[in-house]
Enzyme design. Sequence first.
Site, PDB file in Angstrom:
ATOM      1  N   ASN A 146       2.335  -4.333   3.839  1.00  0.00           N
ATOM      2  CA  ASN A 146       2.345  -2.916   3.489  1.00  0.00           C
ATOM      3  C   ASN A 146       2.473  -2.761   1.980  1.00  0.00           C
ATOM      4  OD1 ASN A 146       2.825  -0.222   3.141  1.00  0.00           O
ATOM      5  ND2 ASN A 146       4.541  -0.097   4.566  1.00  0.00           N
ATOM      6  N   CYS A 149       3.080   2.273   1.476  1.00  0.00           N
ATOM      7  CA  CYS A 149       3.959   3.328   1.982  1.00  0.00           C
ATOM      8  C   CYS A 149       4.259   4.321   0.871  1.00  0.00           C
ATOM      9  CB  CYS A 149       5.277   2.760   2.519  1.00  0.00           C
ATOM     10  SG  CYS A 149       6.352   4.085   3.100  1.00  0.00           S
ATOM     11  N   ASN A 211      -3.481   3.999   5.059  1.00  0.00           N
ATOM     12  CA  ASN A 211      -2.113   4.439   5.296  1.00  0.00           C
ATOM     13  C   ASN A 211      -2.122   5.959   5.104  1.00  0.00           C
ATOM     14  OD1 ASN A 211       0.759   4.681   5.418  1.00  0.00           O
ATOM     15  ND2 ASN A 211       0.943   2.595   4.622  1.00  0.00           N
ATOM     16  N   GLY A 236      -2.580  11.959  11.301  1.00  0.00           N
ATOM     17  CA  GLY A 236      -3.128  12.790  12.371  1.00  0.00           C
ATOM     18  C   GLY A 236      -4.585  13.157  12.125  1.00  0.00           C
ATOM     19  N   GLY A 262      -6.606   6.092  10.897  1.00  0.00           N
ATOM     20  CA  GLY A 262      -6.504   7.430  10.329  1.00  0.00           C
ATOM     21  C   GLY A 262      -6.945   8.511  11.291  1.00  0.00           C
ATOM     22  N   GLY A 284      -2.363   5.530  15.668  1.00  0.00           N
ATOM     23  CA  GLY A 284      -1.046   5.867  15.131  1.00  0.00           C
ATOM     24  C   GLY A 284      -0.441   7.107  15.751  1.00  0.00           C
TER      25      GLY A 284
END
Lengths: 322, 255
Positions: A146, A149, A211, A236, A262, A284
């Site tokens: 990652n 973030c 991300n 979302g 995504g 996600g």
Amino acid sequence: MVAKAEGKRLKAKGKKEKQSPNLSVEIAGMVLKNPVMTASGTFGYGIEYAPYIDLNRLGAIVLKGLSARPRKGNPPPRICETPSGMLNAIGLENIGAEAFIKEKLPLLTKYDTKIILNIFGDSIPEYVEVAEVFDRVDGITGLEINISCPNVQKGGMVFGADPVIASEVLTAVRNATSLPLIAKLSPNVTDITTFAKIAEDSGCNAVSLINTLLGMAVDVRTKRPMLANITGGLSGPAIKPVALRMVWQAAKAVKIPVIGIGGIMTAEDAIEFLLVGARAVQIGTANFVNPTATVDIIEGIEEYLTKNNLSDINQIIGRVVI
Amino acid sequence: MKAKILSHLNLAGPYYKLKLYSPYIYKNAMPGQFAMLRVGETSDPLLRRPFSIHKKNPDKTIEILYKIVGKGTGLLSTIVKGKDMDIIGPLGNGFVIDKKIKNHTLVAGGIGIAPLLFLAHELSRDKRSRITLFLGARHKEDILCIQDFKILKARINISTEDGSLGKQGLISELFEVSLADLNGQKIAVYSCGPNNMLREIHRLAAAKGLPCQVSLEARMGCGIGACLGCAVEGKEGYEKVCIDGPVFDAGEIKW
């Protein structure tokens, strides 16, 4: 009677000949039974979803970001809903590498799926430390790094938005482990292809993107930000077009596989990502809305292939007609 | 999970009651637990909404009592009976009933009454239970469920901020007065309502050494412990309202 039995047998044989399409894909040397993974931070430590879906069905489980030591996370409120999306600023709360290995990993390795750990640190030595810890443990298929973030002061996006530091982090982790490495990229950059190429040049075996997008929301009644952290990561359906564009650009720019993330809510969304060049996808925010989203999407992709007389998932990857 | 909507009534002003046929939730739900409801079919609003379970009925139905507070609950209020509700539950940890205690005091602020009726029904199964209700709200229109508690023979104390029903003032003030007459009697306190009220109820109960459980509310992403969005600061780090709560021993929370 005999004829009837014969007919039945023929029918059964006919059915057998029409095989279900191959959904298996290969990423970074990992052979996944299908291209559907979970996205880090949206699937807890995996076990939370066992009451809702058969975890064996998943191509891979990507777990909540882990650091060498436990991390408390950000103060609440940590999430807020936005039009067709949500903002989060959890702050990478996690139980730490050692506790994960002791308490959570044994519960996951009994499932027939790939376990990919998302890792991060506040500094390059911390990234290396957590990678080295997991390098020594059985049952882990690969690591996702990652560098994207948006909700922490150090590490995270700070590393992923600076080409020099991104290259240093990824190279250092590459030298620390022989596990397959996926670099999770931030969309909060001007040119995503720069960072995809850096990941490739640093020896990463794949890139995953995107991300969350850095965002903000304000409560007009109190005049305060909706999140205690002020800003948060947007996810979302709202971010899907941005994600799709970046995956398309990245897939053209690098030879290593691209994993699309995504706003994927349905099989159709997932297929869009595959068409623009993603070899796999991560689901996600959809898991929050619908705990069976991953399995629904796997079944939807299979249906799409069958309906279009395609025998292999690889026949749609990168086949967008332009 | 799908549950058929058997009725959906507007009780008064912004208050609604939803009755769902769900043998699974009926069988498994404990007082204080909640369910996540999908209030629309499109991506806006995106997330499910958490609601406490208000009541269970022998016909395998459950009831949800709610107030329109925003877009999600506004949309929910438009769903008509006969349709299926997309629901996940029961979730979280409910109230713990100490069987050694006979006197139970329930303190509610406004719509915080919702999970306490289910609790009162459960408590009343033990015939020795004595239930006392403290119910406070802004106006008399916000005072709900009085009839239901009368049927359970609860002693009822009401306050409103504007004095339109019961005593004028805050419910915590009425509760405080009642504690002066305890004479060392052991009672268990259960509370649900705004955070300021819960903090005060906890303070008053703790001063008397009374056990106090509170049901907390939080914005939730998933409701099942995956997103870590519904964090609340506890004495030992962040607790998650969805899986560590929503009912907490009041002493566990950092007020």
